[in-house]
Design a protein around this motif. Structure first.
Motif, PDB file in Angstrom:
ATOM      1  N   ALA A 136     -18.314  36.829  58.431  1.00 52.57           N
ATOM      2  CA  ALA A 136     -17.073  36.046  58.582  1.00 52.57           C
ATOM      3  C   ALA A 136     -16.621  36.040  60.039  1.00 52.57           C
ATOM      4  N   ASP A 137     -16.710  37.213  60.727  1.00 53.56           N
ATOM      5  CA  ASP A 137     -16.326  37.295  62.143  1.00 53.56           C
ATOM      6  C   ASP A 137     -17.209  36.394  63.001  1.00 53.56           C
ATOM      7  N   ASP A 138     -18.533  36.411  62.730  1.00 49.59           N
ATOM      8  CA  ASP A 138     -19.472  35.562  63.478  1.00 49.59           C
ATOM      9  C   ASP A 138     -19.143  34.082  63.273  1.00 49.59           C
ATOM     10  N   GLN A 139     -18.834  33.713  62.010  1.00 46.48           N
ATOM     11  CA  GLN A 139     -18.493  32.314  61.706  1.00 46.48           C
ATOM     12  C   GLN A 139     -17.245  31.899  62.469  1.00 46.48           C
ATOM     13  N   ALA A 140     -16.226  32.769  62.453  1.00 46.18           N
ATOM     14  CA  ALA A 140     -14.963  32.468  63.134  1.00 46.18           C
ATOM     15  C   ALA A 140     -15.191  32.305  64.635  1.00 46.18           C
ATOM     16  N   ALA A 141     -16.009  33.193  65.218  1.00 48.59           N
ATOM     17  CA  ALA A 141     -16.300  33.123  66.654  1.00 48.59           C
ATOM     18  C   ALA A 141     -17.037  31.830  66.987  1.00 48.59           C
ATOM     19  N   ALA A 142     -17.979  31.437  66.140  1.00 49.49           N
ATOM     20  CA  ALA A 142     -18.748  30.205  66.365  1.00 49.49           C
ATOM     21  C   ALA A 142     -17.838  28.982  66.299  1.00 49.49           C
ATOM     22  N   GLU A 143     -16.930  28.988  65.307  1.00 48.30           N
ATOM     23  CA  GLU A 143     -16.006  27.855  65.178  1.00 48.30           C
ATOM     24  C   GLU A 143     -15.053  27.778  66.355  1.00 48.30           C
ATOM     25  N   GLU A 144     -14.592  28.943  66.833  1.00 49.31           N
ATOM     26  CA  GLU A 144     -13.703  28.992  67.993  1.00 49.31           C
ATOM     27  C   GLU A 144     -14.393  28.399  69.219  1.00 49.31           C
ATOM     28  N   GLN A 145     -15.660  28.809  69.432  1.00 52.82           N
ATOM     29  CA  GLN A 145     -16.424  28.312  70.576  1.00 52.82           C
ATOM     30  C   GLN A 145     -16.611  26.808  70.476  1.00 52.82           C
ATOM     31  N   ALA A 146     -16.929  26.333  69.263  1.00 58.59           N
ATOM     32  CA  ALA A 146     -17.144  24.902  69.064  1.00 58.59           C
ATOM     33  C   ALA A 146     -15.849  24.126  69.324  1.00 58.59           C
ATOM     34  N   ASP A 147     -14.700  24.664  68.844  1.00 55.67           N
ATOM     35  CA  ASP A 147     -13.404  24.006  69.083  1.00 55.67           C
ATOM     36  C   ASP A 147     -13.082  23.968  70.572  1.00 55.67           C
ATOM     37  N   ALA A 148     -13.313  25.092  71.262  1.00 55.30           N
ATOM     38  CA  ALA A 148     -13.027  25.168  72.699  1.00 55.30           C
ATOM     39  C   ALA A 148     -13.872  24.152  73.458  1.00 55.30           C
ATOM     40  N   ALA A 149     -15.132  24.028  73.102  1.00 54.50           N
ATOM     41  CA  ALA A 149     -16.030  23.085  73.781  1.00 54.50           C
ATOM     42  C   ALA A 149     -15.605  21.646  73.495  1.00 54.50           C
ATOM     43  N   ARG A 150     -15.140  21.384  72.261  1.00 53.31           N
ATOM     44  CA  ARG A 150     -14.721  20.036  71.888  1.00 53.31           C
ATOM     45  C   ARG A 150     -13.450  19.652  72.646  1.00 53.31           C
ATOM     46  N   ILE A 151     -12.533  20.638  72.824  1.00 49.60           N
ATOM     47  CA  ILE A 151     -11.262  20.379  73.513  1.00 49.60           C
ATOM     48  C   ILE A 151     -11.512  20.010  74.971  1.00 49.60           C
ATOM     49  N   ASP A 152     -12.432  20.745  75.638  1.00 48.57           N
ATOM     50  CA  ASP A 152     -12.656  20.434  77.060  1.00 48.57           C
ATOM     51  C   ASP A 152     -13.574  19.221  77.235  1.00 48.57           C
ATOM     52  N   GLY A 153     -13.962  18.585  76.106  1.00 48.32           N
ATOM     53  CA  GLY A 153     -14.685  17.321  76.166  1.00 48.32           C
ATOM     54  C   GLY A 153     -16.171  17.418  76.421  1.00 48.32           C
ATOM     55  N   SER A 154     -16.714  18.643  76.437  1.00 46.04           N
ATOM     56  CA  SER A 154     -18.141  18.770  76.740  1.00 46.04           C
ATOM     57  C   SER A 154     -19.016  18.579  75.501  1.00 46.04           C
ATOM     58  N   LEU A 155     -18.393  18.461  74.324  1.00 43.79           N
ATOM     59  CA  LEU A 155     -19.182  18.305  73.089  1.00 43.79           C
ATOM     60  C   LEU A 155     -18.686  17.126  72.274  1.00 43.79           C
ATOM     61  N   GLU A 156     -19.624  16.462  71.650  1.00 38.08           N
ATOM     62  CA  GLU A 156     -19.283  15.435  70.671  1.00 38.08           C
ATOM     63  C   GLU A 156     -18.982  16.140  69.341  1.00 38.08           C
ATOM     64  N   PRO A 157     -18.169  15.584  68.463  1.00 39.80           N
ATOM     65  CA  PRO A 157     -17.934  16.203  67.150  1.00 39.80           C
ATOM     66  C   PRO A 157     -19.252  16.421  66.409  1.00 39.80           C
ATOM     67  N   GLY A 158     -19.431  17.611  65.833  1.00 39.11           N
ATOM     68  CA  GLY A 158     -20.653  17.933  65.084  1.00 39.11           C
ATOM     69  C   GLY A 158     -21.780  18.480  65.935  1.00 39.11           C
ATOM     70  N   GLU A 159     -21.636  18.434  67.270  1.00 41.62           N
ATOM     71  CA  GLU A 159     -22.703  18.941  68.148  1.00 41.62           C
ATOM     72  C   GLU A 159     -22.605  20.466  68.239  1.00 41.62           C
ATOM     73  N   ILE A 160     -23.763  21.134  68.336  1.00 39.35           N
ATOM     74  CA  ILE A 160     -23.789  22.609  68.400  1.00 39.35           C
ATOM     75  C   ILE A 160     -23.753  23.037  69.863  1.00 39.35           C
ATOM     76  N   PRO A 161     -22.845  23.989  70.228  1.00 38.94           N
ATOM     77  CA  PRO A 161     -22.840  24.479  71.613  1.00 38.94           C
ATOM     78  C   PRO A 161     -24.197  25.094  71.969  1.00 38.94           C
ATOM     79  N   ALA A 162     -24.672  24.836  73.186  1.00 38.31           N
ATOM     80  CA  ALA A 162     -25.999  25.299  73.620  1.00 38.31           C
ATOM     81  C   ALA A 162     -26.110  26.812  73.552  1.00 38.31           C
ATOM     82  N   GLU A 163     -25.030  27.545  73.958  1.00 41.06           N
ATOM     83  CA  GLU A 163     -25.125  29.009  73.973  1.00 41.06           C
ATOM     84  C   GLU A 163     -25.290  29.583  72.570  1.00 41.06           C
ATOM     85  N   LEU A 164     -24.689  28.918  71.567  1.00 41.88           N
ATOM     86  CA  LEU A 164     -24.867  29.362  70.188  1.00 41.88           C
ATOM     87  C   LEU A 164     -26.290  29.128  69.731  1.00 41.88           C
TER      88      LEU A 164
END
Length: 201
Positions: A166-194
C-alpha cells in the motif's frame, strides 16, 4: 509387516495395537526407534509380560509432557531474516532455527519434536506444532520478520507485506501526480524513474 505398537503413533494406533505397515516404515523408523516390535509369538509374550510397565512409563512421560506443554504453549519465537521486497525469504526457516529460539527462552525442546507441515519461506506469523509426546501437542508461533520493529508490528496483527504494498502504491501515485502537475507527463503515462525501478527489481 505386522507390528505391535509400544507407544501411540498418530494414524496407526495406541500401545499394544497390532497393525500392518509397510516394511520400509517398520525397518527404518518404528523398529530402530523402539516404537514397535515385530508381531510374532515370542514378542507378543514379551509385550504382555511388560504391558503394565510400558503403560505406566507412558503415563508418566505424558504427564511430564503436559507439564512442559503448559509452559511452551503459545510461545513466540522471533526470527529475523533477509527477504525480497515481496516477502520471500532468501532460504527458509528450519526446525533447528525454531528449536534454538525456544531454547533461548528456556524451553527444552528437541528439533525432532517440532512438526513443520511445510518449510517457512516467507515473512509473517506462522503457527507451528510441537509434539512433546505422542499424545501431547502444543502450538507456538514463529514470527519471521526483517527487523525487530517489523516483528512487533506483526505481533500486533499488522500485515506488513500488505502495508508495504500500500505504501509503494501511494508513493507511485504521488510521483505520478507530481509529474502530471508540472506538465512533464501525459495522463496515464508512467514516470521514467518508476519504470527503471521496476526493471531493477
Amino acid at each position: 509387516m505386522d507390528i505391535i505398537l509400544l507407544e501411540r503413533i498418530e494414524k496407526l494406533g495406541t500401545i499394544g495395537d497390532v497393525v500392518s505397515v509397510k516394511d520400509g516404515f517398520a525397518r527404518n523408523f518404528l523398529l530402530p526407534q523402539k516404537k514397535a516390535l515385530r508381531a510374532n509369538d515370542a514378542n507378543r509374550k514379551v509385550f504382555e509380560a511388560n504391558r503394565e510397565r510400558l503403560e505406566k512409563d507412558n503415563a508418566a512421560r505424558r504427564q511430564a509432557a503436559e507439564t512442559d506443554g503448559r509452559k511452551v504453549d503459545g510461545a513466540e519465537v522471533v526470527l529475523i531474516r533477509s527477504s525480497s521486497n515481496a516477502g520471500q525469504l532468501y532460504g527458509s526457516v528450519s526446525v533447528r532455527d525454531i528449536a534454538a529460539g525456544l531454547k533461548e527462552q528456556g524451553h527444552e525442546v528437541d528439533k525432532k519434536q517440532i512438526v513443520l507441515g511445510h518449510p517457512i519461506k516467507a515473512i509473517g506469523l506462522h503457527e507451528v506444532t510441537v509434539a512433546l509426546h505422542p499424545e501431547v501437542h502444543v502450538k507456538i508461533k514463529a514470527n519471521v520478520a526483517r527487523s525487530d520493529d517489523e516483528a512487533e508490528l506483526q505481533r500486533q496483527g499488522v500485515d506488513v507485506l500488505a502495508q508495504m504494498f500500500a505504501d509503494d502504491q501511494a508513493a507511485a501515485e504521488e510521483q505520478a501526480d507530481a509529474a502530471r502537475i508540472d506538465g512533464s507527463l501525459e495522463p496515464g503515462e508512467i514516470p521514467a524513474e518508476l519504470f527503471e525501478r521496476d526493471q531493477d527489481e
